[in-house]
Design an enzyme around this catalytic site. Structure first.
Site, PDB file in Angstrom:
ATOM      1  N   TRP A  65       0.919  -1.312   0.070  1.00 13.78           N
ATOM      2  CA  TRP A  65       0.030  -0.228  -0.064  1.00 13.78           C
ATOM      3  C   TRP A  65       0.755   1.420   0.079  1.00 13.78           C
ATOM      4  CZ3 TRP A  65      -4.802   1.695  -0.260  1.00 13.78           C
ATOM      5  CH2 TRP A  65      -5.220   3.093   0.083  1.00 13.78           C
ATOM      6  N   MET A  66       0.259   2.402  -0.875  1.00 10.42           N
ATOM      7  CA  MET A  66       0.928   3.494  -0.482  1.00 10.42           C
ATOM      8  C   MET A  66      -0.292   4.679  -0.640  1.00 10.42           C
ATOM      9  SD  MET A  66       2.938   5.743  -3.649  1.00 10.42           S
ATOM     10  CE  MET A  66       2.797   7.553  -3.520  1.00 10.42           C
ATOM     11  N   ASP A 112      -0.423   9.319   0.806  1.00  7.53           N
ATOM     12  CA  ASP A 112       0.119  10.376   0.604  1.00  7.53           C
ATOM     13  C   ASP A 112       1.626  10.413   0.633  1.00  7.53           C
ATOM     14  OD1 ASP A 112      -2.236  10.643   2.031  1.00  7.53           O
ATOM     15  OD2 ASP A 112      -1.650  11.817   3.202  1.00  7.53           O
ATOM     16  N   TRP A 147      -4.743   0.069   3.339  1.00  6.77           N
ATOM     17  CA  TRP A 147      -4.494   1.071   4.488  1.00  6.77           C
ATOM     18  C   TRP A 147      -4.112   0.106   5.501  1.00  6.77           C
ATOM     19  CZ3 TRP A 147      -5.767   3.066   9.061  1.00  6.77           C
ATOM     20  CH2 TRP A 147      -4.993   4.186   9.402  1.00  6.77           C
ATOM     21  N   PHE A 195       2.377   8.879  10.435  1.00  2.00           N
ATOM     22  CA  PHE A 195       1.307   9.690   9.404  1.00  2.00           C
ATOM     23  C   PHE A 195       2.129  10.648   8.586  1.00  2.00           C
ATOM     24  CE2 PHE A 195      -3.395   9.156  10.865  1.00  2.00           C
ATOM     25  CZ  PHE A 195      -3.316   7.614  10.627  1.00  2.00           C
ATOM     26  N   SER A 196       1.590  11.412   7.964  1.00  2.00           N
ATOM     27  CA  SER A 196       1.922  12.377   7.035  1.00  2.00           C
ATOM     28  C   SER A 196       2.700  13.427   7.771  1.00  2.00           C
ATOM     29  CB  SER A 196       0.934  12.736   6.066  1.00  2.00           C
ATOM     30  OG  SER A 196       0.663  11.906   5.326  1.00  2.00           O
ATOM     31  N   ARG A 244      -2.874  16.974  12.824  1.00  3.87           N
ATOM     32  CA  ARG A 244      -2.162  16.086  12.132  1.00  3.87           C
ATOM     33  C   ARG A 244      -1.445  16.944  10.794  1.00  3.87           C
ATOM     34  NH1 ARG A 244      -6.716  13.179  11.347  1.00  3.87           N
ATOM     35  NH2 ARG A 244      -7.397  13.342   9.210  1.00  3.87           N
ATOM     36  N   ASP A 245      -0.437  16.105   9.974  1.00  4.85           N
ATOM     37  CA  ASP A 245       0.467  16.467   8.727  1.00  4.85           C
ATOM     38  C   ASP A 245       1.023  17.751   8.843  1.00  4.85           C
ATOM     39  OD1 ASP A 245      -1.220  14.236   8.373  1.00  4.85           O
ATOM     40  OD2 ASP A 245      -2.995  15.288   7.082  1.00  4.85           O
ATOM     41  N   GLU A 276      -6.707  18.486   5.748  1.00  2.05           N
ATOM     42  CA  GLU A 276      -5.587  17.653   5.768  1.00  2.05           C
ATOM     43  C   GLU A 276      -4.538  17.927   4.963  1.00  2.05           C
ATOM     44  OE1 GLU A 276      -7.559  13.070   6.525  1.00  2.05           O
ATOM     45  OE2 GLU A 276      -7.154  13.472   4.466  1.00  2.05           O
TER      46      GLU A 276
HETATM   47  C1  FRU Z   1      -4.572  12.013   4.028  1.00  7.01           C
HETATM   48  C2  FRU Z   1      -4.117  11.198   5.437  1.00  7.01           C
HETATM   49  C3  FRU Z   1      -3.441  12.047   6.352  1.00  7.01           C
HETATM   50  C4  FRU Z   1      -2.856  11.186   7.329  1.00  7.01           C
HETATM   51  C5  FRU Z   1      -2.685   9.992   6.428  1.00  7.01           C
HETATM   52  C6  FRU Z   1      -2.767   8.679   6.949  1.00  7.01           C
HETATM   53  O1  FRU Z   1      -4.731  11.107   2.936  1.00  7.01           O
HETATM   54  O2  FRU Z   1      -5.452  10.824   5.803  1.00  7.01           O
HETATM   55  O3  FRU Z   1      -4.362  13.181   7.014  1.00  7.01           O
HETATM   56  O4  FRU Z   1      -2.009  11.564   7.917  1.00  7.01           O
HETATM   57  O5  FRU Z   1      -3.688  10.127   5.405  1.00  7.01           O
HETATM   58  O6  FRU Z   1      -2.335   7.751   6.215  1.00  7.01           O
END
Ligand code: FRU
Length: 508
Positions: A45-46, A48, A72, A104-105, A178-179, A231
């Site tokens: 899986w891939m 972001d 995921w 996470f991202s 996040r992110d 996000e």
């Molecule tokens: C966006 C997201 C981010 C999160 C990541 C989790 O696609 O939902 O907000 O960090 O993917 O995989």
């Protein structure tokens, strides 16, 4: 033969058949759908793209990766590098989950001034800043499971060491926190982080990447689209004749113009503390359904290069590619364009694509009083390829890709509606998500009489950059046999002023 032995033989034969058929299907899908000129994970899986940073002539791509399955799951940072943003080398996983959670991202920066103090001798630290997501905390219904952490690399991103003081920003007890995307704000000699926090983007500053102070926030109801979480933000600055113009990228899922995940942006000003949008209305970077979570490479100077995840949360987990799932869009150069008083961000496929071009064909004045079969004229027309075409007048035009099974993908411009469209209703498989088979549209923003369409076509995706990248669409598709016929047609019997085709060499 006794019945037990018989049963065993029958069962063995059945399993053999099932394995064989599914192995064959896997191979077929591998050949049919594995992109030839786009980055995809070697397996599994891939989602972001993460931690994109350019350092010492190498573009690093980290990405949301589940190494255990093509769906995921527990997120790691997969890692690949490239010298030209086209040919990628797969590397061992960059960052692994630890007791604080999965990875996470987030982003990565080059700490040239060693503000973090992580540098040793002449080794410049690369610092990755990301969200740690505690899956157990989420399952238990807690509200403190997303925190921001950092890791450092002193060997040009080959290996990473997590910081002992993690997390560097603790949750304010909000589930969606996040992110982080970080850049060096030279005017104040400080690092600035944009962070997605529920319906807002928050900005933090730090002298050293370890201690962070909240500066401000922007967003909420009335600004852009909020059908889902905000996000993956990114704050960019462009130069408009000596004046700095700032653009805040905010990914949102769902809420995109063609359903599901999409990338909105706001043009405005940033004073080192606060972002002030010129307008609270969302603009969209890409109207196609399959460009999400796009952010830019760090440390690329004046060049602003965006890479997006070429899928949509509506169906990303079930697209028919069993060995791996999802990939990266063609990286794009972003620029700011002024139309009247309004600014728009234009995207163009990176110029490096020219390095894999072969078999260039230029045609002039193709009259579309009847369908023009490109593949009859250009005998070696194959996918992957680029097609650029221009019309002197913005009239109806369609490019049809098809195969012997009657499947087709149509990319075109509808003059009456003044919009571009991609029709994947008959483009092959959609049983994994029936609404996948749909027509998607993008408004035309250019006011010029002349119309330009530039296409990057791979075996299972098309990226349309119209009018110098003002109207953009990215779409994936899954024909049951490769598309081999290319045709042009026009309800207006228009003339294609200039047509350019070039094959693109596979990177596999
Ligand atoms: C966006 C997201 C981010 C999160 C990541 C989790 O696609 O939902 O907000 O960090 O993917 O995989």
């Amino acid at each position: 033969m006794n019945s037990l032995v018989k049963k065993c033989i029958v069962q063995f034969a059945f399993l053999f058949l099932v394995f064989n058929v599914s192995a064959q299907l896997n191979t077929i899908n591998e050949q049919l759908y594995r992109p030839r000129i786009h980055f995809t994970p070697a397996a599994n899986w891939m989602n972001d793209p993460n931690g994109m940073v350019f350092y010492k002539g190498v573009y690093h791509l980290f990405y949301q990766h589940n190494p255990g399955a093509p769906v995921w799951g527990p997120m790691h940072w997969g890692h690949a590098t490239s010298k030209d943003l086209i040919h990628w080398k797969h590397l061992p996983i960059g960052i692994y989950p630890d007791s604080l959670g999965t990875i996470f991202s987030g982003s990565a920066v080059v700490d040239y001034n060693n503000t973090s103090g992580f540098g040793k001798g002449t080794q410049v630290p690369l610092v990755a800043i990301y969200t740690q997501h505690n899956m157990d905390g989420e399952k238990a219904g807690r509200d403190d499971y997303q925190n921001q952490s950092i890791s450092v690399s002193l060997d040009e991103a080959k290996t990473w060491k997590t910081f002992s003081g993690n997390p560097v920003i603790k949750t304010p007890h909000l589930k969606d926190f996040r992110d982080p995307k970080v850049f060096w704000y030279a005017a104040n000699k400080t690092w600035i982080m944009s962070l997605a926090v529920g319906p807002n983007i928050e900005f933090y500053s730090s002298p050293n990447l370890k201690i962070w102070k909240k500066e401000s926030e922007v967003g909420g109801a009335g600004m852009g689209v909020h059908d889902g979480n905000w996000e993956c933000p990114d704050l960019l600055s462009f130069d408009d004749h000596g004046k700095k113009v700032w653009v805040l990228i905010v990914n949102v899922n769902p809420g995109a113009p063609n359903k599901g995940s999409g990338t909105q942006y706001f043009v405005g000003d940033f004073d080192g503390h606060q972002f002030t949008p010129l307008s609270r209305e969302a603009k969209w970077l890409d109207y196609g359904p399959d460009n999400y979570a796009g952010v830019t490479w760090s440390n690329t100077g004046a060049r602003i290069i965006l890479g997006g995840w070429m899928s949509n949360w509506l169906y990303a987990n079930s697209v028919p590619t069993e060995k791996w799932r999802n990939g990266l869009t063609i990286p794009r150069d972003l620029s700011l364009v002024k139309i009247g008083k309004d600014y728009r961000v234009a995207s163009k496929p990176i110029k490096e694509l020219a390095s894999i071009a072969y078999n260039n064909v230029n045609l002039k004045n193709i009259k579309l009083d009847k369908t023009f079969v490109i593949s009859d004229t250009i005998k070696k027309a194959t996918i992957p390829c680029r097609i650029n075409l221009s019309l002197l007048k913005a009239q109806n035009i369609e490019l049809v890709l098809s195969n012997n099974k009657g499947e087709q993908l149509i990319i075109g411009y509808d003059a009456k509606a003044n919009q571009y469209f991609i029709d994947r209703t008959k483009a092959g498989r959609s049983e994994f998500y029936p609404a996948f088979a749909a027509v998607h549209t993008a408004p035309r923003f250019s006011t010029s009489a002349q119309l330009d369409m530039s296409l990057v076509i791979d075996v299972a995706s098309v990226e349309l950059f119209a009018d110098g990248g003002l109207s953009v669409m990215t779409e994936i598709f899954f024909p049951t046999e490769a598309f081999s016929k290319f045709e042009l047609r026009s309800a207006d019997k228009t003339t294609v002023h200039h047509f350019y085709y070039t094959g693109l060499k596979s990177i596999l």
